[in-house]
Motif scaffolding. Structure first.
Motif, PDB file in Angstrom:
ATOM      1  N   GLU A  85      43.799  47.324  41.591  1.00 55.82           N
ATOM      2  CA  GLU A  85      43.391  48.647  41.115  1.00 55.82           C
ATOM      3  C   GLU A  85      41.909  48.657  40.743  1.00 55.82           C
ATOM      4  O   GLU A  85      41.169  49.592  41.092  1.00 55.82           O
ATOM      5  CB  GLU A  85      44.239  49.061  39.900  1.00 55.82           C
ATOM      6  N   TRP A  86      41.466  47.604  40.033  1.00 56.84           N
ATOM      7  CA  TRP A  86      40.056  47.567  39.640  1.00 56.84           C
ATOM      8  C   TRP A  86      39.146  47.439  40.866  1.00 56.84           C
ATOM      9  O   TRP A  86      38.124  48.130  40.972  1.00 56.84           O
ATOM     10  CB  TRP A  86      39.789  46.421  38.667  1.00 56.84           C
ATOM     11  N   CYS A  87      39.507  46.573  41.808  1.00 57.25           N
ATOM     12  CA  CYS A  87      38.684  46.396  43.007  1.00 57.25           C
ATOM     13  C   CYS A  87      38.640  47.676  43.844  1.00 57.25           C
ATOM     14  O   CYS A  87      37.598  48.023  44.408  1.00 57.25           O
ATOM     15  CB  CYS A  87      39.208  45.229  43.846  1.00 57.25           C
ATOM     16  N   SER A  88      39.761  48.372  43.927  1.00 57.15           N
ATOM     17  CA  SER A  88      39.787  49.629  44.679  1.00 57.15           C
ATOM     18  C   SER A  88      38.812  50.629  44.065  1.00 57.15           C
ATOM     19  O   SER A  88      38.048  51.307  44.766  1.00 57.15           O
ATOM     20  CB  SER A  88      41.196  50.217  44.685  1.00 57.15           C
ATOM     21  N   LYS A  89      38.820  50.705  42.736  1.00 59.04           N
ATOM     22  CA  LYS A  89      37.932  51.639  42.046  1.00 59.04           C
ATOM     23  C   LYS A  89      36.467  51.227  42.228  1.00 59.04           C
ATOM     24  O   LYS A  89      35.594  52.077  42.488  1.00 59.04           O
ATOM     25  CB  LYS A  89      38.290  51.689  40.566  1.00 59.04           C
ATOM     26  N   ALA A  90      36.199  49.927  42.096  1.00 63.87           N
ATOM     27  CA  ALA A  90      34.827  49.447  42.220  1.00 63.87           C
ATOM     28  C   ALA A  90      34.273  49.689  43.623  1.00 63.87           C
ATOM     29  O   ALA A  90      33.126  50.114  43.790  1.00 63.87           O
ATOM     30  CB  ALA A  90      34.757  47.963  41.875  1.00 63.87           C
ATOM     31  N   LEU A  91      35.083  49.426  44.637  1.00 63.91           N
ATOM     32  CA  LEU A  91      34.628  49.569  46.018  1.00 63.91           C
ATOM     33  C   LEU A  91      34.749  50.995  46.541  1.00 63.91           C
ATOM     34  O   LEU A  91      34.205  51.318  47.599  1.00 63.91           O
ATOM     35  CB  LEU A  91      35.413  48.616  46.924  1.00 63.91           C
ATOM     36  N   GLY A  92      35.500  51.832  45.822  1.00 60.26           N
ATOM     37  CA  GLY A  92      35.679  53.207  46.256  1.00 60.26           C
ATOM     38  C   GLY A  92      36.548  53.339  47.486  1.00 60.26           C
ATOM     39  O   GLY A  92      36.318  54.208  48.333  1.00 60.26           O
ATOM     40  N   VAL A  93      37.564  52.490  47.583  1.00 60.15           N
ATOM     41  CA  VAL A  93      38.452  52.480  48.744  1.00 60.15           C
ATOM     42  C   VAL A  93      39.891  52.294  48.272  1.00 60.15           C
ATOM     43  O   VAL A  93      40.155  51.981  47.111  1.00 60.15           O
ATOM     44  CB  VAL A  93      38.080  51.342  49.724  1.00 60.15           C
ATOM     45  N   VAL A  94      40.814  52.462  49.207  1.00 56.34           N
ATOM     46  CA  VAL A  94      42.217  52.152  48.952  1.00 56.34           C
ATOM     47  C   VAL A  94      42.517  50.818  49.625  1.00 56.34           C
ATOM     48  O   VAL A  94      42.375  50.677  50.844  1.00 56.34           O
ATOM     49  CB  VAL A  94      43.146  53.248  49.494  1.00 56.34           C
ATOM     50  N   ILE A  95      42.919  49.845  48.821  1.00 55.74           N
ATOM     51  CA  ILE A  95      43.224  48.513  49.343  1.00 55.74           C
ATOM     52  C   ILE A  95      44.725  48.408  49.552  1.00 55.74           C
ATOM     53  O   ILE A  95      45.505  48.619  48.626  1.00 55.74           O
ATOM     54  CB  ILE A  95      42.736  47.429  48.358  1.00 55.74           C
ATOM     55  N   LYS A  96      45.108  48.062  50.759  1.00 56.62           N
ATOM     56  CA  LYS A  96      46.543  47.966  51.035  1.00 56.62           C
ATOM     57  C   LYS A  96      47.068  46.541  50.956  1.00 56.62           C
ATOM     58  O   LYS A  96      48.268  46.326  50.788  1.00 56.62           O
ATOM     59  CB  LYS A  96      46.875  48.590  52.385  1.00 56.62           C
ATOM     60  N   GLU A  97      46.182  45.545  51.096  1.00 61.69           N
ATOM     61  CA  GLU A  97      46.576  44.143  50.920  1.00 61.69           C
ATOM     62  C   GLU A  97      45.513  43.450  50.085  1.00 61.69           C
ATOM     63  O   GLU A  97      44.315  43.674  50.277  1.00 61.69           O
ATOM     64  CB  GLU A  97      46.741  43.430  52.259  1.00 61.69           C
ATOM     65  N   PHE A  98      45.965  42.578  49.158  1.00 68.27           N
ATOM     66  CA  PHE A  98      45.058  41.962  48.182  1.00 68.27           C
ATOM     67  C   PHE A  98      45.607  40.590  47.828  1.00 68.27           C
ATOM     68  O   PHE A  98      46.716  40.478  47.309  1.00 68.27           O
ATOM     69  CB  PHE A  98      44.988  42.872  46.949  1.00 68.27           C
ATOM     70  N   THR A  99      44.840  39.533  48.124  1.00 62.68           N
ATOM     71  CA  THR A  99      45.297  38.176  47.850  1.00 62.68           C
ATOM     72  C   THR A  99      44.179  37.386  47.182  1.00 62.68           C
ATOM     73  O   THR A  99      43.082  37.270  47.745  1.00 62.68           O
ATOM     74  CB  THR A  99      45.704  37.450  49.145  1.00 62.68           C
ATOM     75  N   THR A 100      44.448  36.874  45.986  1.00 61.81           N
ATOM     76  CA  THR A 100      43.482  35.992  45.335  1.00 61.81           C
ATOM     77  C   THR A 100      43.582  34.612  45.985  1.00 61.81           C
ATOM     78  O   THR A 100      44.613  33.944  45.906  1.00 61.81           O
ATOM     79  CB  THR A 100      43.742  35.886  43.830  1.00 61.81           C
ATOM     80  N   VAL A 101      42.501  34.212  46.646  1.00 58.07           N
ATOM     81  CA  VAL A 101      42.492  32.950  47.395  1.00 58.07           C
ATOM     82  C   VAL A 101      42.173  31.771  46.487  1.00 58.07           C
ATOM     83  O   VAL A 101      42.813  30.722  46.552  1.00 58.07           O
ATOM     84  CB  VAL A 101      41.462  33.034  48.546  1.00 58.07           C
ATOM     85  N   GLU A 102      41.177  31.953  45.614  1.00 59.57           N
ATOM     86  CA  GLU A 102      40.733  30.844  44.767  1.00 59.57           C
ATOM     87  C   GLU A 102      39.907  31.403  43.612  1.00 59.57           C
ATOM     88  O   GLU A 102      39.213  32.406  43.775  1.00 59.57           O
ATOM     89  CB  GLU A 102      39.878  29.867  45.585  1.00 59.57           C
ATOM     90  N   THR A 103      40.007  30.747  42.464  1.00 56.73           N
ATOM     91  CA  THR A 103      39.157  31.068  41.323  1.00 56.73           C
ATOM     92  C   THR A 103      38.360  29.819  40.969  1.00 56.73           C
ATOM     93  O   THR A 103      38.939  28.740  40.756  1.00 56.73           O
ATOM     94  CB  THR A 103      39.987  31.523  40.113  1.00 56.73           C
TER      95      THR A 103
END
Length: 360
Positions: free
Chosen positions: A24-42
């Protein structure tokens, strides 16, 4: 000038831990709708990087603009570090300001930034940029010194930044009025408790005995900051060591990690980069030629025409910057990286008589 999406000095708090960097935060920041989201590494270090793979709905905006599919979200996401050094939030903020204000103006090799944000709540700063690994790039590391030809290309990148911003002051960039955050961080690392942690039994980096006096080294940094020659002022990277670089698939170097950006002496960047990127032997053999190449490139790109003899003492004084690696908290960087960098930088300080030149 290409503007980068973002909100600076927002009253809305930015994420301060990995679990808050959500779809949700990334969608708002980028101004897009993200349909797939995977955290690869921190990856936690002085700053934290969260690597994310995503797919964006093709209907976003109805344009053919490129969209990222592998991003790096960078900021202060390690509460254990920011609790010890609250001043680090200021350097995360500064990096976001660099990508927002300066990156579009300079002809440097830089990762594509998609979003920059800062807030007035925590002082946090966040940049969303391409995950450079997805472009075939690799990252510079202190454990792999560079060949001289690549360092030569690296000083050209610094010359591009310096030439484009020569004689600029904080008045030209009001958001820089607070100055560099790095002196405050360095002074915090020179406090007795931090020094004791760094120089605890089994943790001491390979520092010459003459540099083991904490008060002496504090005085040396303070002399360095007060003795900087304003004739050489421009915007500087501020932390231009080899670990803050990347190498494109074509073998071309670029700089990342712009947390130390400030108005300062160009010769804060140049010796810090050269001494950290080369073996001690290669630096001793090629240092003068690299400085002369930097000066030629600076002039060719619109900066002043300077001679090595004019700037050499300024260069020698700013070799002091490298001692920050002998202060780096064991939690901030791997031990073998710290030790490798300390060996190179302290050798350069000895070779240049840096402490004597600073009157310490």
């Amino acid at each position: 000038m290409t503007l980068i999406r973002g909100i600076l000095n927002s009253d809305e708090a930015l994420p301060v831990s990995p679990d808050q960097v959500t779809v949700e935060w990334c969608s708002k920041a980028l101004g897009v709708v993200i349909k797939e989201f995977t955290t690869v590494e921190t990856i936690h270090g002085t700053a934290s990087k969260i690597l994310i793979g995503l797919k964006i709905c093709s209907s976003n905006g109805g344009t053919d603009e490129p969209r990222p599919d592998q991003i790096c979200v960078k900021g202060g996401f390690d509460p254990s570090i920011t609790a010890i050094y609250p001043g680090l939030n200021a350097i995360y903020k500064r990096e976001a300001e660099f990508y927002y204000y300066i990156a579009p103006l300079v002809t440097m090799r830089l990762p594509k930034a998609w979003y920059c944000g800062t807030d007035t709540v925590s002082g946090q700063g966040i940049v969303i940029m391409d995950d450079l690994r997805s472009t075939g790039s690799t990252f510079g590391t202190a454990l792999d010194p560079w060949p001289v030809a690549r360092v030569r290309a690296g000083v050209e990148q610094l010359a591009a930044l310096h030439a484009a911003t020569w004689s600029k002051t904080a008045q030209d960039h009001p958001w820089l009025s607070s100055g560099s955050a790095l002196p405050a961080v360095i002074l915090a690392l020179l406090e007795p408790e931090a020094w004791a942690r760094r120089y605890a039994e089994g943790e001491r980096p390979p520092v010459p005995d003459e540099m083991l006096d904490r008060e002496r080294m504090r005085r040396a940094f303070q002399k360095l900051w007060s003795a900087t020659d304003p004739r050489y002022n421009c915007l500087v990277h501020g932390d231009a060591h080899v670990g803050n670089t990347y190498i494109t698939a074509a073998g071309e170097p670029g700089f990342i990690d712009w947390q130390g950006l400030a108005v300062g002496s160009a010769f804060d960047d140049v010796p810090y980069f050269i001494a950290g990127a080369l073996t001690v032997r290669d630096r001793r053999e090629h240092e003068v030629g690299l400085v002369e190449h930097y000066l030629d490139t600076l002039a060719d790109l619109g900066g002043p025409r300077l001679r090595k003899e004019q700037v050499w003492d300024e260069y020698r004084r700013h070799t002091m910057h490298g001692f920050v690696w002998a202060l780096t908290d064991p939690h901030m960087q791997p031990k073998d990286v710290i030790f490798a960098m300390v060996e190179r930088y302290t050798a350069a300080m000895v070779d240049h008589g840096t402490l004597a030149l600073l009157g310490c």
